[in-house]
Design a protein around this motif. Structure first.
Motif, PDB file in Angstrom:
ATOM      1  N   ARG A  63       0.825  -1.219   0.000  1.00 29.02           N
ATOM      2  CA  ARG A  63       0.000   0.000   0.000  1.00 29.02           C
ATOM      3  C   ARG A  63       0.856   1.264   0.000  1.00 29.02           C
ATOM      4  O   ARG A  63       0.411   2.323  -0.444  1.00 29.02           O
ATOM      5  N   GLY A  66       1.438   3.484  -3.174  1.00 23.27           N
ATOM      6  CA  GLY A  66       0.254   4.263  -3.539  1.00 23.27           C
ATOM      7  C   GLY A  66       0.092   5.490  -2.660  1.00 23.27           C
ATOM      8  O   GLY A  66      -0.247   6.579  -3.134  1.00 23.27           O
ATOM      9  N   GLU A  93       9.075  -1.859  -6.257  1.00 19.65           N
ATOM     10  CA  GLU A  93       7.873  -2.325  -6.948  1.00 19.65           C
ATOM     11  C   GLU A  93       8.079  -3.714  -7.545  1.00 19.65           C
ATOM     12  O   GLU A  93       7.203  -4.584  -7.428  1.00 19.65           O
ATOM     13  N   ARG A  97       5.951  -7.025  -6.597  1.00 22.29           N
ATOM     14  CA  ARG A  97       5.240  -7.787  -7.627  1.00 22.29           C
ATOM     15  C   ARG A  97       5.679  -9.257  -7.603  1.00 22.29           C
ATOM     16  O   ARG A  97       4.852 -10.151  -7.788  1.00 22.29           O
ATOM     17  N   ASP A 102       1.233  -9.645  -9.748  1.00 20.70           N
ATOM     18  CA  ASP A 102       0.849  -8.356 -10.302  1.00 20.70           C
ATOM     19  C   ASP A 102      -0.521  -7.875  -9.815  1.00 20.70           C
ATOM     20  O   ASP A 102      -0.667  -6.718  -9.410  1.00 20.70           O
ATOM     21  N   ALA A 103      -1.519  -8.734  -9.873  1.00 19.73           N
ATOM     22  CA  ALA A 103      -2.876  -8.306  -9.509  1.00 19.73           C
ATOM     23  C   ALA A 103      -2.969  -7.900  -8.035  1.00 19.73           C
ATOM     24  O   ALA A 103      -3.516  -6.832  -7.730  1.00 19.73           O
ATOM     25  N   TYR A 105      -0.589  -6.807  -6.134  1.00 19.90           N
ATOM     26  CA  TYR A 105       0.161  -5.557  -5.979  1.00 19.90           C
ATOM     27  C   TYR A 105      -0.668  -4.377  -6.481  1.00 19.90           C
ATOM     28  O   TYR A 105      -0.767  -3.350  -5.801  1.00 19.90           O
ATOM     29  N   GLU A 106      -1.267  -4.513  -7.651  1.00 17.20           N
ATOM     30  CA  GLU A 106      -2.078  -3.428  -8.213  1.00 17.20           C
ATOM     31  C   GLU A 106      -3.243  -3.079  -7.289  1.00 17.20           C
ATOM     32  O   GLU A 106      -3.562  -1.902  -7.107  1.00 17.20           O
ATOM     33  N   THR A 107      -3.868  -4.093  -6.701  1.00 16.76           N
ATOM     34  CA  THR A 107      -4.970  -3.857  -5.769  1.00 16.76           C
ATOM     35  C   THR A 107      -4.495  -3.076  -4.555  1.00 16.76           C
ATOM     36  O   THR A 107      -5.142  -2.110  -4.132  1.00 16.76           O
ATOM     37  N   HIS A 109      -1.767  -1.205  -4.310  1.00 21.10           N
ATOM     38  CA  HIS A 109      -1.340   0.125  -4.745  1.00 21.10           C
ATOM     39  C   HIS A 109      -2.549   1.040  -4.906  1.00 21.10           C
ATOM     40  O   HIS A 109      -2.547   2.185  -4.442  1.00 21.10           O
ATOM     41  N   ARG A 110      -3.587   0.535  -5.539  1.00 19.59           N
ATOM     42  CA  ARG A 110      -4.813   1.314  -5.728  1.00 19.59           C
ATOM     43  C   ARG A 110      -5.429   1.682  -4.378  1.00 19.59           C
ATOM     44  O   ARG A 110      -5.893   2.803  -4.176  1.00 19.59           O
TER      45      ARG A 110
END
Length: 128
Positions: A63, A66, A93, A97, A102-103, A105-107, A109-110
């Motif tokens: 987190r 982000g 990053e 990852r 990836d998914a 991490y993206e969640t 980060h968002r």
């Protein structure tokens, strides 16, 4: 000045194989910088804190980039144009990852991007 001294100690601690010291110093630097409303100092401290806790707590650390991105944007910058800062962020990053995928991490980060800055700083300061 104390906040920046702590920041530099956090940056130096991994060279001494002391990730706990890196985390402690980065967190203390963040607290000092945020107390003074030094957004630039808080942003670099958040990036350093993310790097220091990535190996030990990747789910929680994910987190932080982000949250850091929010602080950087609040001062009208994407990131400090210092190649070492950019390289460290990129390495952090990649490590996140690899650890999470990836998914996830993206969640995370968002979620960091969607958290209010004050709430995000509180989260970072209480990250174990």
């Amino acid at each position: 000045m104390r906040g920046y001294a702590l920041y530099f100690l956090a940056m130096a601690a991994p060279a001494n194989s002391d990730p706990a010291a890196a985390t402690r110093h980065a967190r203390d630097a963040l607290a000092a910088k945020w107390q003074l409303h030094d957004a630039f100092g808080a942003a670099v401290s958040l990036d350093t804190l993310a790097t220091s806790v990535t190996a030990s707590a990747p789910e929680r650390a994910a987190r932080l980039p982000g949250i850091a991105d929010q602080v950087w944007r609040s001062i009208g910058r994407d990131r400090a144009a210092v190649k070492e800062f950019l390289a460290a962020r990129h390495a952090c990053e990649l490590q996140l990852r690899e650890a999470l995928g990836d998914a996830p991490y993206e969640t995370a980060h968002r979620k960091g991007l969607e958290t209010g800055i004050d709430e995000g700083i509180t989260y970072a300061l209480h990250l174990d």
